[in-house]
Design an enzyme around this catalytic site. Structure first.
Site, mmCIF file in Angstrom:
data_model
loop_
_atom_site.group_PDB
_atom_site.id
_atom_site.type_symbol
_atom_site.label_atom_id
_atom_site.label_comp_id
_atom_site.label_asym_id
_atom_site.label_seq_id
_atom_site.Cartn_x
_atom_site.Cartn_y
_atom_site.Cartn_z
ATOM 1 N N ARG A 116 6.439 61.858 33.649
ATOM 2 C CA ARG A 116 5.820 63.174 33.617
ATOM 3 C C ARG A 116 6.231 63.960 34.836
ATOM 4 O O ARG A 116 6.079 63.488 35.959
ATOM 5 C CB ARG A 116 4.300 62.984 33.665
ATOM 6 C CG ARG A 116 3.583 63.537 32.502
ATOM 7 C CD ARG A 116 2.125 63.265 32.511
ATOM 8 N NE ARG A 116 1.411 63.266 33.774
ATOM 9 C CZ ARG A 116 0.144 63.637 33.885
ATOM 10 N NH1 ARG A 116 -0.508 64.072 32.836
ATOM 11 N NH2 ARG A 116 -0.488 63.560 35.032
ATOM 12 N N THR A 140 5.090 70.463 36.094
ATOM 13 C CA THR A 140 4.873 71.009 34.742
ATOM 14 C C THR A 140 4.041 70.074 33.859
ATOM 15 O O THR A 140 3.504 70.505 32.840
ATOM 16 C CB THR A 140 6.217 71.235 34.030
ATOM 17 O OG1 THR A 140 6.828 69.951 33.805
ATOM 18 C CG2 THR A 140 7.147 72.113 34.852
ATOM 19 N N ASP A 174 -3.392 56.577 38.739
ATOM 20 C CA ASP A 174 -2.053 56.458 38.141
ATOM 21 C C ASP A 174 -1.866 55.019 37.652
ATOM 22 O O ASP A 174 -1.730 54.091 38.458
ATOM 23 C CB ASP A 174 -0.993 56.828 39.183
ATOM 24 C CG ASP A 174 0.401 56.882 38.577
ATOM 25 O OD1 ASP A 174 0.823 55.878 37.944
ATOM 26 O OD2 ASP A 174 1.069 57.913 38.703
ATOM 27 N N ASP A 190 1.359 53.126 38.870
ATOM 28 C CA ASP A 190 1.276 52.729 40.283
ATOM 29 C C ASP A 190 0.316 51.561 40.462
ATOM 30 O O ASP A 190 0.559 50.658 41.273
ATOM 31 C CB ASP A 190 0.812 53.907 41.145
ATOM 32 C CG ASP A 190 1.934 54.901 41.403
ATOM 33 O OD1 ASP A 190 3.114 54.533 41.242
ATOM 34 O OD2 ASP A 190 1.627 56.051 41.758
#
Ligand code: PRP
Ligand code: URA
Length: 209
Positions: free
Chosen positions: A104, A108, A200, A203
């Protein structure tokens, strides 16, 4: 028309709650995501067809149910979807495995493809598409596009946590697929992260932050 199932099993909910805790480290997070994927897979595959076959037990002859129908493929969305693969393969060890690499854009929030390798004859298979997070829905929608482009007509998307925005986007763009969600959270924040979410997922699985 596909269905959306929120998996409210207490074991799934408990394990997702542990995953959310910021003090849960990489090792435990990795174990939990695999366990949740297996439990979700158990529910998501409850409609697999079976047929009766003959078997001779040590005691008697019997007709017993065995899986039949389409062969399976598991196609995780990289990276974070990789964390769910082994849990699903514990249930269906002979499934083929493909990979769709998407990241991603931080600004944006649009998905960008960097890798795609899919098993052959996808049109003949039921595809399980795991990704822990369904946020805007951009990554999942694009991954389904890739799989449908190979002629596949039977797709089950599986995520640990979904935002309402992403769930709506996926249901709207791909109304024919089945969607399995561990927890439906409140919303997205300004960075398109799920709130409360778990941060995340990639991560946290790979220890990269
Ligand atoms: C995360 C997650 C999904 C995507 C969800 O991946 O694993 O693929 O974001 O967001 P979306 O619904 O808004 O598209 P990310 O792009 O962070 O890559 P990673 O798995 O490599 O960390
Ligand atoms: N990707 C993640 O890993 N987490 C989010 O909350 C949103 C996208």
């Amino acid at each position: 028309m596909g269905k959306t199932v929120i998996l409210d099993h207490p074991l799934i909910q408990h394990k997702i709650s542990l995953m959310r805790d910021e003090n849960t480290g990489t090792r435990d997070f990795r174990i939990l995501v695999e366990e949740v994927a297996m439990l979700m897979g158990y529910e998501a595959l409850r409609d697999l067809p079976t047929e009766l076959v003959d078997v001779k037990t040590p005691v008697a002859e019997a007709k017993v149910p065995m899986l039949t129908g389409k062969k399976l493929a598991v196609v995780p969305i990289l990276r974070a979807g990789l964390g769910m693969v082994d849990g699903i393969l514990r249930l269906v060890p002979s499934a083929k495995v493909g990979h769709i690499g998407l990241y991603r854009d931080e600004v944006t929030h649009e998905p960008h493809e960097y890798y795609c390798k899919l098993p052959r004859e996808l049109s003949e298979r039921l595809v399980i598409l795991p990704d822990p997070m369904l946020a805007t829905g951009g990554s999942a929608c694009q991954a389904v596009d890739f799989i449908k482009a190979q002629g596949c007509t039977h797709i089950k998307f599986m995520c640990v946590i979904a935002a309402p925005e992403g769930l709506k986007a996926l249901q709207t763009k791909h109304p024919d697929i089945d969607i399995y969600v561990g927890c439906l959270d409140d919303r997205l924040n300004e960075d398109a992260y799920i709130v409360p979410g778990l941060g995340d997922a990639g991560d946290r699985i790979f220890g990269t932050k």
